[in-house]
Design a protein around this motif. Sequence first.
Motif, mmCIF file in Angstrom:
data_model
loop_
_atom_site.group_PDB
_atom_site.id
_atom_site.type_symbol
_atom_site.label_atom_id
_atom_site.label_comp_id
_atom_site.label_asym_id
_atom_site.label_seq_id
_atom_site.Cartn_x
_atom_site.Cartn_y
_atom_site.Cartn_z
ATOM 1 N N LEU A 1 -40.117 -29.912 -39.985
ATOM 2 C CA LEU A 1 -39.176 -28.813 -40.214
ATOM 3 C C LEU A 1 -37.810 -29.346 -40.616
ATOM 4 C CD1 LEU A 1 -40.190 -26.538 -37.214
ATOM 5 C CD2 LEU A 1 -40.732 -26.160 -39.639
ATOM 6 N N ASP A 2 -37.365 -30.415 -39.976
ATOM 7 C CA ASP A 2 -36.069 -31.023 -40.305
ATOM 8 C C ASP A 2 -36.050 -31.607 -41.714
ATOM 9 O OD1 ASP A 2 -35.217 -30.345 -37.760
ATOM 10 O OD2 ASP A 2 -35.413 -32.382 -36.955
ATOM 11 N N GLN A 3 -37.212 -31.993 -42.215
ATOM 12 C CA GLN A 3 -37.319 -32.539 -43.570
ATOM 13 C C GLN A 3 -37.374 -31.430 -44.622
ATOM 14 O OE1 GLN A 3 -39.921 -36.428 -42.248
ATOM 15 N NE2 GLN A 3 -40.826 -35.061 -43.698
ATOM 16 N N GLY A 4 -37.317 -30.176 -44.204
ATOM 17 C CA GLY A 4 -37.288 -29.074 -45.148
ATOM 18 C C GLY A 4 -38.542 -28.229 -45.202
ATOM 19 N N CYS A 5 -39.544 -28.578 -44.436
ATOM 20 C CA CYS A 5 -40.751 -27.745 -44.410
ATOM 21 C C CYS A 5 -40.422 -26.404 -43.766
ATOM 22 C CB CYS A 5 -41.877 -28.427 -43.634
ATOM 23 S SG CYS A 5 -42.548 -29.865 -44.469
ATOM 24 N N ARG A 6 -40.853 -25.343 -44.397
ATOM 25 C CA ARG A 6 -40.698 -24.016 -43.790
ATOM 26 C C ARG A 6 -41.937 -23.642 -43.003
ATOM 27 N NH1 ARG A 6 -38.596 -20.963 -49.003
ATOM 28 N NH2 ARG A 6 -40.845 -20.977 -49.223
ATOM 29 N N HIS A 7 -43.038 -24.321 -43.307
ATOM 30 C CA HIS A 7 -44.314 -24.025 -42.660
ATOM 31 C C HIS A 7 -44.986 -25.332 -42.266
ATOM 32 C CE1 HIS A 7 -43.898 -19.987 -44.270
ATOM 33 N NE2 HIS A 7 -43.658 -20.537 -45.445
ATOM 34 N N CYS A 8 -45.552 -25.349 -41.070
ATOM 35 C CA CYS A 8 -46.365 -26.469 -40.601
ATOM 36 C C CYS A 8 -47.698 -25.889 -40.144
ATOM 37 C CB CYS A 8 -45.720 -27.169 -39.410
ATOM 38 S SG CYS A 8 -44.173 -27.982 -39.788
ATOM 39 N N PHE A 9 -48.764 -26.627 -40.398
ATOM 40 C CA PHE A 9 -50.049 -26.155 -39.922
ATOM 41 C C PHE A 9 -50.889 -27.330 -39.455
ATOM 42 C CE2 PHE A 9 -51.124 -27.166 -44.285
ATOM 43 C CZ PHE A 9 -52.436 -27.607 -44.227
ATOM 44 N N LEU A 10 -51.934 -27.004 -38.737
ATOM 45 C CA LEU A 10 -52.919 -27.983 -38.292
ATOM 46 C C LEU A 10 -54.244 -27.264 -38.155
ATOM 47 C CD1 LEU A 10 -53.259 -27.188 -35.092
ATOM 48 C CD2 LEU A 10 -51.255 -28.615 -34.855
ATOM 49 N N ILE A 11 -55.301 -28.027 -38.109
ATOM 50 C CA ILE A 11 -56.630 -27.466 -37.898
ATOM 51 C C ILE A 11 -57.088 -27.921 -36.526
ATOM 52 C CG2 ILE A 11 -59.027 -27.453 -38.677
ATOM 53 C CD1 ILE A 11 -57.931 -27.852 -41.532
ATOM 54 N N ALA A 12 -57.458 -26.980 -35.683
ATOM 55 C CA ALA A 12 -57.837 -27.285 -34.309
ATOM 56 C C ALA A 12 -59.286 -26.868 -34.056
ATOM 57 C CB ALA A 12 -56.917 -26.556 -33.334
ATOM 58 N N ASN A 13 -59.939 -27.621 -33.235
ATOM 59 C CA ASN A 13 -61.309 -27.313 -32.829
ATOM 60 C C ASN A 13 -61.254 -26.230 -31.756
ATOM 61 O OD1 ASN A 13 -63.899 -27.237 -31.829
ATOM 62 N ND2 ASN A 13 -64.114 -29.452 -31.649
ATOM 63 N N LEU A 14 -61.832 -25.075 -32.034
ATOM 64 C CA LEU A 14 -61.809 -23.982 -31.061
ATOM 65 C C LEU A 14 -62.534 -24.331 -29.769
ATOM 66 C CD1 LEU A 14 -62.340 -20.885 -33.371
ATOM 67 C CD2 LEU A 14 -60.234 -21.637 -32.259
ATOM 68 N N ALA A 15 -63.409 -25.334 -29.815
ATOM 69 C CA ALA A 15 -64.137 -25.754 -28.618
ATOM 70 C C ALA A 15 -63.289 -26.640 -27.709
ATOM 71 C CB ALA A 15 -65.412 -26.493 -29.024
ATOM 72 N N ASN A 16 -62.048 -26.924 -28.102
ATOM 73 C CA ASN A 16 -61.163 -27.763 -27.297
ATOM 74 C C ASN A 16 -60.013 -26.906 -26.768
ATOM 75 O OD1 ASN A 16 -59.288 -29.568 -26.279
ATOM 76 N ND2 ASN A 16 -59.690 -31.107 -27.847
ATOM 77 N N PRO A 17 -60.199 -26.276 -25.603
ATOM 78 C CA PRO A 17 -59.170 -25.375 -25.090
ATOM 79 C C PRO A 17 -57.863 -26.081 -24.742
ATOM 80 C CG PRO A 17 -60.888 -25.698 -23.449
ATOM 81 C CD PRO A 17 -61.362 -26.348 -24.715
ATOM 82 N N THR A 18 -57.917 -27.343 -24.355
ATOM 83 C CA THR A 18 -56.691 -28.069 -24.020
ATOM 84 C C THR A 18 -55.812 -28.219 -25.255
ATOM 85 O OG1 THR A 18 -57.809 -29.267 -22.252
ATOM 86 C CG2 THR A 18 -55.766 -30.223 -23.077
ATOM 87 N N ALA A 19 -56.399 -28.680 -26.356
ATOM 88 C CA ALA A 19 -55.633 -28.840 -27.596
ATOM 89 C C ALA A 19 -55.079 -27.501 -28.066
ATOM 90 C CB ALA A 19 -56.497 -29.468 -28.677
ATOM 91 N N ASN A 20 -55.890 -26.461 -28.012
ATOM 92 C CA ASN A 20 -55.426 -25.148 -28.455
ATOM 93 C C ASN A 20 -54.286 -24.636 -27.586
ATOM 94 O OD1 ASN A 20 -57.169 -24.181 -30.787
ATOM 95 N ND2 ASN A 20 -58.647 -25.049 -29.381
ATOM 96 N N HIS A 21 -54.341 -24.885 -26.300
ATOM 97 C CA HIS A 21 -53.246 -24.506 -25.405
ATOM 98 C C HIS A 21 -51.964 -25.252 -25.779
ATOM 99 C CE1 HIS A 21 -51.065 -23.382 -21.812
ATOM 100 N NE2 HIS A 21 -50.760 -24.661 -21.673
ATOM 101 N N ILE A 22 -52.087 -26.556 -26.010
ATOM 102 C CA ILE A 22 -50.924 -27.362 -26.392
ATOM 103 C C ILE A 22 -50.294 -26.815 -27.671
ATOM 104 C CG2 ILE A 22 -50.250 -29.619 -27.348
ATOM 105 C CD1 ILE A 22 -52.254 -30.862 -25.325
ATOM 106 N N TYR A 23 -51.104 -26.587 -28.689
ATOM 107 C CA TYR A 23 -50.571 -26.145 -29.971
ATOM 108 C C TYR A 23 -49.890 -24.789 -29.854
ATOM 109 C CZ TYR A 23 -53.589 -29.913 -31.603
ATOM 110 O OH TYR A 23 -54.193 -31.122 -31.776
ATOM 111 N N GLN A 24 -50.495 -23.873 -29.112
ATOM 112 C CA GLN A 24 -49.878 -22.557 -28.953
ATOM 113 C C GLN A 24 -48.613 -22.638 -28.101
ATOM 114 O OE1 GLN A 24 -52.661 -19.353 -28.133
ATOM 115 N NE2 GLN A 24 -54.198 -20.342 -29.421
ATOM 116 N N ALA A 25 -48.574 -23.543 -27.135
ATOM 117 C CA ALA A 25 -47.389 -23.696 -26.287
ATOM 118 C C ALA A 25 -46.171 -24.168 -27.081
ATOM 119 C CB ALA A 25 -47.672 -24.674 -25.146
ATOM 120 N N ILE A 26 -46.389 -24.909 -28.166
ATOM 121 C CA ILE A 26 -45.249 -25.389 -28.949
ATOM 122 C C ILE A 26 -44.968 -24.522 -30.179
ATOM 123 C CG2 ILE A 26 -45.418 -27.745 -28.127
ATOM 124 C CD1 ILE A 26 -46.773 -28.521 -30.723
#
Length: 97
Positions: free
Chosen positions: A55-80
């Motif tokens: 975002l600091d480099q000028g990106c207005r959008h950031c995305f990632l692809i997450a495995n829905l079978a990994n609830p820990t990763a999905n929780h982390i991503y949504q928390a931030i």
Amino acid sequence: MDSTYFWVDSTPVSVASSKQLLPTIGRINLAYTPPEYRRQGYATACVAALSQKLLDQGCRHCFLIANLANPTANHIYQAIGYWPICDWHQYSFTSKE
């Protein structure tokens, strides 16, 4: 530009990688924390810091692809601040031969 970031707490404890795809779009390529360092907030801090860097480099959008079978990763991503926008399915076709 590809970037790899290590979160360090006296030793590397988490890693995340990113790529700025377009001047305004960045992608988190991977995030990994070894089992012995999990559940201590390292992955959250690492991915959040790398996302902020994009975002600091000028990106207005950031995305990632997450495995829905990994609830820990999905929780982390949504928390931030990431949120799900679609499901992704991958199919492969093989020859009958």
